[in-house]
Design an enzyme around this catalytic site. Structure first.
Site, PDB file in Angstrom:
ATOM      1  N   ARG A  20       9.236  56.760  47.963  1.00  0.00           N
ATOM      2  CA  ARG A  20       8.483  58.122  46.934  1.00  0.00           C
ATOM      3  C   ARG A  20       7.933  59.183  47.480  1.00  0.00           C
ATOM      4  NH1 ARG A  20      11.270  56.454  41.373  1.00  0.00           N
ATOM      5  NH2 ARG A  20      12.893  54.371  42.039  1.00  0.00           N
ATOM      6  N   ARG A  69      14.188  48.030  36.387  1.00  0.00           N
ATOM      7  CA  ARG A  69      12.847  47.438  35.794  1.00  0.00           C
ATOM      8  C   ARG A  69      12.000  46.200  34.775  1.00  0.00           C
ATOM      9  NH1 ARG A  69      10.453  53.103  36.740  1.00  0.00           N
ATOM     10  NH2 ARG A  69      10.499  54.122  39.058  1.00  0.00           N
ATOM     11  N   VAL A  86       4.820  61.266  38.874  1.00  0.00           N
ATOM     12  CA  VAL A  86       4.148  62.566  38.614  1.00  0.00           C
ATOM     13  C   VAL A  86       3.846  62.589  37.147  1.00  0.00           C
ATOM     14  CG1 VAL A  86       5.659  63.737  37.201  1.00  0.00           C
ATOM     15  CG2 VAL A  86       3.622  65.297  38.735  1.00  0.00           C
ATOM     16  N   GLY A  87       3.913  61.117  36.077  1.00  0.00           N
ATOM     17  CA  GLY A  87       3.791  61.520  35.084  1.00  0.00           C
ATOM     18  C   GLY A  87       4.783  62.103  33.731  1.00  0.00           C
ATOM     19  N   LYS A  88       6.428  61.912  34.170  1.00  0.00           N
ATOM     20  CA  LYS A  88       7.535  63.058  33.196  1.00  0.00           C
ATOM     21  C   LYS A  88       7.529  61.677  32.286  1.00  0.00           C
ATOM     22  CE  LYS A  88      10.521  62.821  36.833  1.00  0.00           C
ATOM     23  NZ  LYS A  88       9.273  61.902  38.146  1.00  0.00           N
ATOM     24  N   ARG A  99       1.370  51.992  39.416  1.00  0.00           N
ATOM     25  CA  ARG A  99       2.065  51.791  37.445  1.00  0.00           C
ATOM     26  C   ARG A  99       2.670  50.463  38.100  1.00  0.00           C
ATOM     27  NH1 ARG A  99       7.025  55.980  37.337  1.00  0.00           N
ATOM     28  NH2 ARG A  99       7.861  54.339  39.207  1.00  0.00           N
TER      29      ARG A  99
HETATM   30  N1  LIG Z   1      19.801  63.720  39.446  1.00  0.00           N
HETATM   31  C1  LIG Z   1      19.487  62.686  38.543  1.00  0.00           C
HETATM   32  N2  LIG Z   1      18.586  62.083  38.947  1.00  0.00           N
HETATM   33  C2  LIG Z   1      18.110  61.587  38.174  1.00  0.00           C
HETATM   34  C3  LIG Z   1      18.851  61.063  36.472  1.00  0.00           C
HETATM   35  N3  LIG Z   1      18.061  59.828  36.054  1.00  0.00           N
HETATM   36  C4  LIG Z   1      16.494  59.567  36.639  1.00  0.00           C
HETATM   37  N4  LIG Z   1      16.708  60.938  38.021  1.00  0.00           N
HETATM   38  C5  LIG Z   1      15.662  61.228  38.969  1.00  0.00           C
HETATM   39  O1  LIG Z   1      15.319  59.167  39.673  1.00  0.00           O
HETATM   40  C6  LIG Z   1      14.328  60.244  40.508  1.00  0.00           C
HETATM   41  C7  LIG Z   1      14.211  58.272  39.893  1.00  0.00           C
HETATM   42  O2  LIG Z   1      13.832  58.291  39.022  1.00  0.00           O
HETATM   43  P1  LIG Z   1      13.063  56.211  38.156  1.00  0.00           P
HETATM   44  O3  LIG Z   1      14.006  55.990  39.501  1.00  0.00           O
HETATM   45  O4  LIG Z   1      13.789  56.118  36.648  1.00  0.00           O
HETATM   46  O5  LIG Z   1      12.009  56.072  38.933  1.00  0.00           O
HETATM   47  P2  LIG Z   1      10.665  56.901  38.789  1.00  0.00           P
HETATM   48  O6  LIG Z   1      10.928  58.804  38.471  1.00  0.00           O
HETATM   49  O7  LIG Z   1       9.792  57.100  38.936  1.00  0.00           O
HETATM   50  O8  LIG Z   1      10.405  56.732  37.218  1.00  0.00           O
HETATM   51  C8  LIG Z   1      13.518  60.434  39.384  1.00  0.00           C
HETATM   52  O9  LIG Z   1      13.216  61.341  40.643  1.00  0.00           O
HETATM   53  C9  LIG Z   1      14.252  60.944  38.599  1.00  0.00           C
HETATM   54  O10 LIG Z   1      13.984  62.219  37.602  1.00  0.00           O
HETATM   55  C10 LIG Z   1      20.080  61.400  36.654  1.00  0.00           C
HETATM   56  O11 LIG Z   1      20.690  61.296  36.225  1.00  0.00           O
HETATM   57  N5  LIG Z   1      20.179  62.546  37.622  1.00  0.00           N
HETATM   58  N1  LIG Z   2      -2.005  63.591  34.101  1.00  0.00           N
HETATM   59  C1  LIG Z   2      -2.530  61.972  34.533  1.00  0.00           C
HETATM   60  N2  LIG Z   2      -3.901  61.087  34.560  1.00  0.00           N
HETATM   61  C2  LIG Z   2      -3.280  59.609  35.536  1.00  0.00           C
HETATM   62  N3  LIG Z   2      -2.533  59.307  35.002  1.00  0.00           N
HETATM   63  C3  LIG Z   2      -1.255  59.367  34.850  1.00  0.00           C
HETATM   64  C4  LIG Z   2      -1.417  60.767  34.541  1.00  0.00           C
HETATM   65  N4  LIG Z   2       0.070  61.000  33.556  1.00  0.00           N
HETATM   66  C5  LIG Z   2       1.075  59.939  33.765  1.00  0.00           C
HETATM   67  N5  LIG Z   2      -0.043  59.046  34.682  1.00  0.00           N
HETATM   68  C6  LIG Z   2       0.221  57.763  34.406  1.00  0.00           C
HETATM   69  O1  LIG Z   2       0.751  57.412  36.113  1.00  0.00           O
HETATM   70  C7  LIG Z   2       1.966  57.336  35.882  1.00  0.00           C
HETATM   71  C8  LIG Z   2       3.289  57.375  36.340  1.00  0.00           C
HETATM   72  O2  LIG Z   2       2.963  58.453  35.301  1.00  0.00           O
HETATM   73  P1  LIG Z   2       5.383  58.373  34.518  1.00  0.00           P
HETATM   74  O3  LIG Z   2       5.690  58.823  34.023  1.00  0.00           O
HETATM   75  O4  LIG Z   2       5.911  56.495  34.853  1.00  0.00           O
HETATM   76  O5  LIG Z   2       5.363  59.336  35.901  1.00  0.00           O
HETATM   77  P2  LIG Z   2       6.973  59.261  35.936  1.00  0.00           P
HETATM   78  O6  LIG Z   2       8.288  59.349  34.933  1.00  0.00           O
HETATM   79  O7  LIG Z   2       7.373  61.026  36.840  1.00  0.00           O
HETATM   80  O8  LIG Z   2       7.478  58.650  37.581  1.00  0.00           O
HETATM   81  C9  LIG Z   2       1.685  55.839  35.024  1.00  0.00           C
HETATM   82  O9  LIG Z   2       1.560  54.746  34.751  1.00  0.00           O
HETATM   83  C10 LIG Z   2       1.193  57.147  33.920  1.00  0.00           C
HETATM   84  O10 LIG Z   2       0.533  56.095  33.060  1.00  0.00           O
END
Ligand SMILES: Nc1nc2c(ncn2[C@@H]2O[C@H](COP(=O)(O)OP(=O)(O)O)[C@@H](O)[C@H]2O)c(=O)[nH]1
Ligand SMILES: Nc1ncnc2c1ncn2[C@@H]1O[C@H](COP(=O)(O)OP(=O)(O)O)[C@@H](O)[C@H]1O
Length: 399
Positions: A280, A176, A147-149, A269
């Site tokens: 996911r 990664r 989502v872009g966190k 991504r």
């Molecule tokens: N409960 C919990 N969730 C986490 C933590 N760190 C990351 N996450 C969540 O795990 C999920 C997967 O994270 P990640 O593997 O980095 O994938 P991404 O969100 O696609 O970038 C995401 O929803 C994160 O917010 C943590 O310490 N605790």
């Molecule tokens: N508002 C947006 N519009 C288009 N692409 C976005 C936006 N926000 C994030 N992205 C892109 O979407 C992908 C996922 O974002 P990411 O920050 O890694 O998400 P998350 O941490 O929630 O998993 C990345 O490649 C990022 O550059």
């Protein structure tokens, strides 16, 4: 359990607090709480952390050592300390220690300790480091994968590097490309993490997309110690656990404009396999429903246009308009080896005058009336004032 050595039996009615030398040469204090005496101090190299012992004062078990579990991060060794009993914890002032390491608490009857006693079925004490001042409320950011966190958090850290710090989570998923251990995550093994969870190291943890993720107590405290506001990127289950914990935080949920957009972002991504992308996306629907309806989150932000979403995030964090970071220099106390301690209500008076310097009064008043947090994290909200002393430089110490 064995009998206590004679010197301790003789000292049963003392409860001195300022430290005494036992027959075996170690520096110990004893503090009586109800029908228990807490003997704190080490024999091995005078290591404070090496020993907390509880002696039963109940008439039927007088002089018996009680089995106990010590939780929390223990203080590193020091050569002597003072102990002062507060309501539900013992304040420990380490002698001759670094300014940021001289105030500790041994919790003996706090809510956390009582909870742990029930869980573990044994006597429990818990260590917590004392910190002067308060930390700003951490910010919990949740939302479905892709989502872009991470993007929003990176933007925030880049624009306000001295204001925010990232809570580095632990995870059992593989790194990664470009992800660094200790920076993006602490990458770890499942059995190691499970052991650490059992040991009470984690504020929250959850199984997400088939891997274990968790926020250690230390991850959040380290950011606060640096005087920064902590950002947590965790899933909805983790957010729920933090909500239920004693950590006061702000909760923000990030929503995608549509499932199609979310899928496109995840695929573009290019960090996940097809199987992982599908997993996911399957989980995303449920996470979005939970995020919108669970009542966990204080705010929901839609990340359609990235710049707009970022501006809205800044508004929520009070960063719109003119931002002038107000970081005052932290106060520090440096307690000399020779000091004595007394307590008047919520004020601890530390007399640092010693030996040759008797004429130069050096009194510190430590205010413990507004303690916040505690084990398994830090105890914050301490304040102190230097009275009748020579101040160093701007008056902020160290003394
Ligand atoms: N409960 C919990 N969730 C986490 C933590 N760190 C990351 N996450 C969540 O795990 C999920 C997967 O994270 P990640 O593997 O980095 O994938 P991404 O969100 O696609 O970038 C995401 O929803 C994160 O917010 C943590 O310490 N605790
Ligand atoms: N508002 C947006 N519009 C288009 N692409 C976005 C936006 N926000 C994030 N992205 C892109 O979407 C992908 C996922 O974002 P990411 O920050 O890694 O998400 P998350 O941490 O929630 O998993 C990345 O490649 C990022 O550059």
């Amino acid at each position: 359990m064995g009998e206590a050595p004679t010197f301790i039996l003789q000292a049963l009615q003392n409860g001195t607090g300022n430290g005494y030398k036992s027959k075996n040469g170690s520096l110990e204090t004893d503090t009586i709480v109800g029908d228990k005496k807490y003997v704190i101090g080490g024999t091995a190299g005078q290591t404070l952390s090496a020993k907390v012992q509880i002696l039963d004062l109940d008439a039927n078990r007088l002089g018996e050592w009680v089995n106990l579990v010590e939780l929390g991060t223990k203080p590193i060794s020091c050569n002597g300390h003072s102990a002062v009993l507060l309501k539900d914890r013992i304040l420990i002032l380490k002698k001759n220690s670094k300014p940021d390491d001289c105030i500790w608490f041994l919790e003996v009857d706090t809510q956390y300790v009582r909870q742990q006693k029930k869980i573990l079925g044994t006597e429990v004490v818990a260590w917590s480091k004392g910190v002067v001042g308060n930390a700003e409320k951490p910010v919990v950011i949740s939302g479905p994968s892709g989502v872009g966190k991470g993007t929003l958090i990176s933007m925030l850290m880049k624009e306000f590097p001295s204001m925010f710090g990232f809570s580095v989570s632990h995870t059992t998923r593989a790194p990664r490309f470009m992800e660094k251990d200790g920076v993006h995550y602490h990458f770890t093994e499942k059995n190691v993490m499970e052991k650490e969870i059992k040991g009470g190291m984690f504020l929250e943890f959850a199984s997400v997309h088939g891997n274990l993720y968790g926020t250690s107590v230390e991850a959040v405290e380290l950011v606060s110690d640096a005087g920064k506001r902590c950002i947590l990127d965790i899933d909805v289950q983790g957010a729920r656990s933090v909500r239920a914990s004693s950590l006061e935080a702000m909760f923000i949920f990030i929503c995608p404009p549509s499932m199609e957009q979310l899928e496109k972002r995840l695929r573009d991504r290019g960090t996940e396999t097809e199987e992982q992308v599908l997993k996911r996306l399957r989980n995303a629907q449920n996470e979005i429903e939970q995020g919108k309806s669970s009542g966990i989150f204080d705010h929901i932000l839609y990340n359609d246009n990235l710049e707009e979403c970022y501006e809205n995030l800044k508004k929520l964090l009070g960063l719109d308009g003119c931002v002038t970071p107000t970081k005052s220099a932290p106060k520090e106390i440096n307690l000399p080896r020779d000091h004595s301690v007394s307590k008047i209500d919520d004020k601890i008076i530390i007399n640092c005058s010693s030996g040759l310097e008797k004429e130069s009064k050096n009194l510190v008043m430590l205010d413990v009336s507004s303690l916040k947090g505690g084990a398994p994290g830090r105890t914050r909200g301490l304040d102190f004032q230097v009275m009748n002393s020579f101040l160093n430089g701007n008056g902020n110490g160290p003394i």
